[in-house]
Write an enzyme that holds these catalytic residues in place. Structure first.
Site, PDB file in Angstrom:
ATOM      1  N   ASP A   1      -2.828  -0.041  -1.748  1.00 11.33           N
ATOM      2  CA  ASP A   1      -1.877  -1.048  -2.187  1.00 11.33           C
ATOM      3  C   ASP A   1      -2.666  -2.246  -2.734  1.00 11.33           C
ATOM      4  OD1 ASP A   1       0.639  -2.538  -2.291  1.00 11.33           O
ATOM      5  OD2 ASP A   1      -0.131  -3.596  -0.527  1.00 11.33           O
TER       6      ASP A   1
ATOM      7  N   SER B   1       1.184   0.297  -6.395  1.00 14.61           N
ATOM      8  CA  SER B   1       1.813  -1.005  -6.185  1.00 14.61           C
ATOM      9  C   SER B   1       3.252  -0.996  -6.662  1.00 14.61           C
ATOM     10  CB  SER B   1       1.030  -2.071  -6.968  1.00 14.61           C
ATOM     11  OG  SER B   1       1.668  -3.325  -6.937  1.00 14.61           O
TER      12      SER B   1
ATOM     13  N   ASP C   1      -0.025  -2.542   3.636  1.00 13.21           N
ATOM     14  CA  ASP C   1       0.344  -3.615   4.562  1.00 13.21           C
ATOM     15  C   ASP C   1       1.842  -3.775   4.780  1.00 13.21           C
ATOM     16  OD1 ASP C   1       1.123  -6.598   2.947  1.00 13.21           O
ATOM     17  OD2 ASP C   1       0.679  -4.776   1.832  1.00 13.21           O
TER      18      ASP C   1
END
Length: 279
Positions: free
Chosen positions: A12, A46, A224
């Site tokens: 990410d 992303s 995350d």
């Protein structure tokens, strides 16, 4: 801790390889360079668009595919600066139009961002759009919404940005719509993403595994937020950042340091240390 033989690292961007100042650290750049020198691809995934990912990829010296829109649009950057599509899973237009109209008419302070292939369109500019432009390094194209939607464009993602309370209310309102082909999720507390229900970072992982002709067990995935959970769970070695959500940490094989303490670099360094055993 036993780490499987890693042949691909998928990461990410925001909250993971970027620190809280939205910057890459020298430590991260160094370990990614070492990873590439060892012949291991480093691929970015992303919620961002390909164009917004490209500046980061260039800073890292990457020529690998980009899995944009949480895996809804995977492209290969070309030498000419264009993007060669490898995979595309757009929204159902009717459902996309429903949520756009809902937001426009009932949540005027929420920024509506429409992403079609590599381009970013907004029906109106506000402080949220300006903030996103600074973060991504892109410039949104303002359009007359009725004219834009009349063309029934291929839309890969809609991003709603606003105050957290408003985004929560919008999310609740969308939940009341009859939507068979779409899904919504938070990528930040005040970011609500809307994509095809088939889209996920796990799907991106599957497509990239096929591209590199390996198996998921040979993948390290780092993330995350909740939109990273599926790929962290699917990877051979799933790594959650120290600043990750609890959902991420629960599915991870290992929790590294946070994004202000080079957590992604720490995780990659463990792969580099294991390389002799992997060869």
């Amino acid at each position: 801790m036993t780490i499987p033989a890693i042949r691909l690292v998928i990461s990410d961007i925001d909250g993971t390889i970027l620190n809280s100042q939205h910057q890459l650290t020298l430590g991260l750049k160094q370990v990614v360079a070492q990873l590439q020198a060892a012949g291991l691809p480093f691929v970015l995934t992303s919620a961002r668009s390909p164009k917004a990912m490209m500046a980061i990829a260039t800073e890292l010296g990457l020529t690998t595919p980009l899995a944009a829109y949480n895996g809804g649009y995977i492209v290969n950057p070309t030498d000419s600066g264009a993007f060669e599509p490898l995979f595309s899973q757009p929204l159902d237009f009717t459902e996309a139009n429903k949520v756009i109209q809902l937001a426009i008419h009932n949540f005027p302070n929420v920024a509506v961002n429409i992403y079609a292939a590599t381009d970013w369109f907004v029906p109106a500019r506000n402080s949220w759009v300006a903030q996103e432009e600074v973060i991504t390094g892109m410039t949104a194209e303002e359009v007359v919404l009725s004219e834009f939607l009349a063309q029934q464009p291929t839309i890969h993602k809609i991003l709603f940005i606003g105050e957290e309370e408003e985004i929560t209310s919008l999310e609740g309102a969308i939940s009341k719509l009859v939507l068979m082909e779409s899904a919504k999720y938070r990528s930040k507390d005040n970011y609500l993403e809307f994509t095809n229900k088939l889209v996920s970072k796990e799907l991106a992982l599957q497509k990239l595994v096929a591209h590199y002709q390996i198996v998921p067990e040979n993948v390290m995935a780092i993330g995350d937020h909740d939109n990273d959970v599926s790929m962290i769970a699917a990877a051979g070695w799933g790594v959650a950042m120290g600043n990750a959500t609890e959902a991420c940490k629960e599915k991870a094989d290992w929790v590294t340091a946070d994004n202000d303490h080079d957590g992604a670099a720490v995780a990659i360094q463990k792969i580099l240390e294991d390389l002799p055993a992997n060869d």
